[in-house]
Design a protein around this motif. Structure first.
Motif, PDB file in Angstrom:
ATOM      1  N   ARG A 121       0.835  -1.200   0.000  1.00  0.00           N
ATOM      2  CA  ARG A 121       0.000   0.000   0.000  1.00  0.00           C
ATOM      3  C   ARG A 121       0.872   1.253   0.000  1.00  0.00           C
ATOM      4  N   SER A 122       0.424   2.269  -0.732  1.00  0.00           N
ATOM      5  CA  SER A 122       1.199   3.520  -0.832  1.00  0.00           C
ATOM      6  C   SER A 122       1.499   4.097   0.536  1.00  0.00           C
ATOM      7  N   GLN A 123       0.523   4.055   1.439  1.00  0.00           N
ATOM      8  CA  GLN A 123       0.710   4.654   2.760  1.00  0.00           C
ATOM      9  C   GLN A 123       1.710   3.898   3.628  1.00  0.00           C
ATOM     10  N   ASP A 124       2.080   2.690   3.198  1.00  0.00           N
ATOM     11  CA  ASP A 124       3.051   1.911   3.958  1.00  0.00           C
ATOM     12  C   ASP A 124       4.484   2.093   3.441  1.00  0.00           C
ATOM     13  N   LEU A 125       4.652   2.867   2.379  1.00  0.00           N
ATOM     14  CA  LEU A 125       5.970   3.099   1.811  1.00  0.00           C
ATOM     15  C   LEU A 125       6.570   4.387   2.374  1.00  0.00           C
ATOM     16  N   GLU A 126       7.877   4.371   2.542  1.00  0.00           N
ATOM     17  CA  GLU A 126       8.561   5.545   3.098  1.00  0.00           C
ATOM     18  C   GLU A 126       8.485   6.722   2.129  1.00  0.00           C
ATOM     19  N   GLU A 127       8.179   7.909   2.662  1.00  0.00           N
ATOM     20  CA  GLU A 127       8.079   9.090   1.805  1.00  0.00           C
ATOM     21  C   GLU A 127       9.466   9.471   1.295  1.00  0.00           C
ATOM     22  N   ALA A 128       9.513   9.908   0.042  1.00  0.00           N
ATOM     23  CA  ALA A 128      10.776  10.300  -0.585  1.00  0.00           C
ATOM     24  C   ALA A 128      10.704  11.767  -1.003  1.00  0.00           C
ATOM     25  N   TYR A 129      11.880  12.384  -1.075  1.00  0.00           N
ATOM     26  CA  TYR A 129      11.962  13.818  -1.371  1.00  0.00           C
ATOM     27  C   TYR A 129      12.953  14.062  -2.499  1.00  0.00           C
ATOM     28  N   HIS A 130      12.842  15.236  -3.121  1.00  0.00           N
ATOM     29  CA  HIS A 130      13.809  15.600  -4.157  1.00  0.00           C
ATOM     30  C   HIS A 130      14.182  17.064  -4.037  1.00  0.00           C
ATOM     31  N   ASP A 131      15.298  17.395  -4.627  1.00  0.00           N
ATOM     32  CA  ASP A 131      15.789  18.769  -4.669  1.00  0.00           C
ATOM     33  C   ASP A 131      14.729  19.658  -5.320  1.00  0.00           C
ATOM     34  N   ALA A 132      14.414  20.786  -4.688  1.00  0.00           N
ATOM     35  CA  ALA A 132      13.406  21.699  -5.229  1.00  0.00           C
ATOM     36  C   ALA A 132      14.002  22.704  -6.207  1.00  0.00           C
ATOM     37  N   GLY A 133      15.326  22.732  -6.328  1.00  0.00           N
ATOM     38  CA  GLY A 133      15.964  23.578  -7.324  1.00  0.00           C
ATOM     39  C   GLY A 133      15.777  25.066  -7.109  1.00  0.00           C
ATOM     40  N   ALA A 137      17.526  19.785   4.880  1.00  0.00           N
ATOM     41  CA  ALA A 137      16.608  20.244   3.839  1.00  0.00           C
ATOM     42  C   ALA A 137      15.552  21.179   4.406  1.00  0.00           C
ATOM     43  N   VAL A 138      15.283  22.237   3.664  1.00  0.00           N
ATOM     44  CA  VAL A 138      14.141  23.112   3.933  1.00  0.00           C
ATOM     45  C   VAL A 138      12.992  22.554   3.102  1.00  0.00           C
ATOM     46  N   LEU A 139      11.999  21.961   3.763  1.00  0.00           N
ATOM     47  CA  LEU A 139      10.926  21.295   3.034  1.00  0.00           C
ATOM     48  C   LEU A 139       9.868  22.309   2.600  1.00  0.00           C
ATOM     49  N   LEU A 140       9.615  22.343   1.299  1.00  0.00           N
ATOM     50  CA  LEU A 140       8.662  23.270   0.714  1.00  0.00           C
ATOM     51  C   LEU A 140       7.403  22.530   0.271  1.00  0.00           C
ATOM     52  N   PRO A 141       6.255  23.212   0.284  1.00  0.00           N
ATOM     53  CA  PRO A 141       5.048  22.579  -0.267  1.00  0.00           C
ATOM     54  C   PRO A 141       5.201  22.385  -1.772  1.00  0.00           C
ATOM     55  N   ARG A 142       4.641  21.303  -2.288  1.00  0.00           N
ATOM     56  CA  ARG A 142       4.825  20.988  -3.707  1.00  0.00           C
ATOM     57  C   ARG A 142       4.277  22.071  -4.621  1.00  0.00           C
ATOM     58  N   HIS A 143       3.257  22.802  -4.169  1.00  0.00           N
ATOM     59  CA  HIS A 143       2.674  23.817  -5.047  1.00  0.00           C
ATOM     60  C   HIS A 143       3.555  25.059  -5.192  1.00  0.00           C
ATOM     61  N   ARG A 144       4.688  25.091  -4.475  1.00  0.00           N
ATOM     62  CA  ARG A 144       5.617  26.205  -4.634  1.00  0.00           C
ATOM     63  C   ARG A 144       6.933  25.737  -5.263  1.00  0.00           C
ATOM     64  N   VAL A 145       6.865  24.626  -5.972  1.00  0.00           N
ATOM     65  CA  VAL A 145       8.060  24.074  -6.611  1.00  0.00           C
ATOM     66  C   VAL A 145       7.748  23.763  -8.074  1.00  0.00           C
ATOM     67  N   GLN A 146       8.555  24.285  -8.975  1.00  0.00           N
ATOM     68  CA  GLN A 146       8.427  23.942 -10.390  1.00  0.00           C
ATOM     69  C   GLN A 146       9.766  24.152 -11.077  1.00  0.00           C
ATOM     70  N   ASP A 147      10.322  23.069 -11.586  1.00  0.00           N
ATOM     71  CA  ASP A 147      11.547  23.165 -12.375  1.00  0.00           C
ATOM     72  C   ASP A 147      11.205  23.818 -13.711  1.00  0.00           C
ATOM     73  N   ILE A 148      12.077  24.695 -14.204  1.00  0.00           N
ATOM     74  CA  ILE A 148      11.804  25.382 -15.461  1.00  0.00           C
ATOM     75  C   ILE A 148      12.965  25.138 -16.428  1.00  0.00           C
ATOM     76  N   ASP A 149      12.830  24.086 -17.221  1.00  0.00           N
ATOM     77  CA  ASP A 149      13.872  23.706 -18.176  1.00  0.00           C
ATOM     78  C   ASP A 149      13.400  23.711 -19.616  1.00  0.00           C
ATOM     79  N   THR A 150      12.089  23.591 -19.835  1.00  0.00           N
ATOM     80  CA  THR A 150      11.538  23.510 -21.178  1.00  0.00           C
ATOM     81  C   THR A 150      10.432  24.555 -21.338  1.00  0.00           C
ATOM     82  N   PRO A 151      10.031  24.859 -22.583  1.00  0.00           N
ATOM     83  CA  PRO A 151       8.902  25.785 -22.778  1.00  0.00           C
ATOM     84  C   PRO A 151       7.639  25.321 -22.068  1.00  0.00           C
ATOM     85  N   GLU A 152       7.412  24.010 -22.019  1.00  0.00           N
ATOM     86  CA  GLU A 152       6.233  23.489 -21.317  1.00  0.00           C
ATOM     87  C   GLU A 152       6.328  23.772 -19.826  1.00  0.00           C
ATOM     88  N   ASP A 153       7.528  23.615 -19.252  1.00  0.00           N
ATOM     89  CA  ASP A 153       7.738  23.947 -17.845  1.00  0.00           C
ATOM     90  C   ASP A 153       7.415  25.415 -17.593  1.00  0.00           C
TER      91      ASP A 153
END
Length: 233
Positions: free
Chosen positions: A164-176, A199-215
């Motif tokens: 189950r998803s809730q039984d898996l350890e939460e993982a994090y990534h660099d927010a850039g 790590a300074v943990l940020l809410p996901r809605h304040r993180v967006q990598d910008i590498d492509t025009p779609e980003d």
């Protein structure tokens, strides 16, 4: 003495002139400069660039450009650590007594002054060499799948297929967004993603990598949504 360094070379390929492209009415680098200035964390705010136009824009918004970055660390293979080590070394040669430095990316319009302040506070803990922005993955990485050349599916970790998803350890990534570090840590080019970092943990809605025009398009839409939400509060 604490310095901020914003890397901003002129040779962006996927989004031409990315570091000074207008984002909601002003050059995107302006958001990083303004957040750094508003944080009151820094004695000096430097933009490391090889580009005269970027240098002019940076100065217009309140940053200093005391040097132009050499060609040998301005190509597609230059790392963030290369740029930071060069900037810190240059500053030390100028006689600046630098305690800590913070790399802030030029394309980080969601960075907030309080995030930078939190990073510096974490850097004060014993044994900490770096403090950087991070956020959680939206989906458990232990359930990731891969495709072969024929498009067939398999799991990276098949043993987790029925977990189950809730039984898996939460993982994090660099927010850039930013990387605080002690001076010697940058000069030694130590690994940031190591036990000597926090790590300074940020809410996901304040993180967006910008590498492509779609980003870029998604980031502008997200920025608009955050502005609307803020106006309703």
């Amino acid at each position: 003495m604490k310095i901020a360094v914003i890397p901003a070379r002129g040779g962006s390929k996927r989004i031409p002139r990315k570091n000074i492209k207008l984002f909601h009415g002003k050059p995107i680098i302006a958001y990083s400069i303004e957040a750094a200035l508003q944080s009151d964390c820094f004695d000096k705010l430097i933009v490391s660039t090889d580009d005269l136009e970027i240098a002019a824009v940076a100065r217009e918004y309140g940053a200093e450009v005391p040097f132009l970055r050499p060609d040998e660390i301005s190509d597609d293979y230059t790392t963030t650590m290369d740029v930071m080590a060069h900037a810190v070394y240059w500053c030390k040669n100028e006689g600046w007594d630098i305690e800590a430095a913070c790399c802030i990316y030029a394309t980080a319009p969601f960075v907030l002054p309080e995030y930078l302040q939190c990073g510096y506070e974490l850097l004060q803990d014993t044994g900490v060499q770096f403090a950087f922005s991070a956020t959680s993955f939206a989906f458990p990485i232990q359930r990731a799948i891969k495709l072969d050349k024929q498009g067939s599916v398999s799991m990276f970790l098949p043993e987790n297929e029925q977990v189950r998803s809730q039984d898996l350890e939460e993982a994090y990534h660099d927010a850039g967004q930013f990387y605080w570090g002690l001076t010697n840590a940058f000069l030694a080019k130590l690994s940031i993603f190591s036990p000597h970092s926090k790590a300074v943990l940020l809410p996901r809605h304040r993180v967006q990598d910008i590498d492509t025009p779609e980003d870029w398009e998604f980031a502008e839409s997200l920025f608009s949504a955050l502005k609307i939400a803020k106006s309703k509060n």
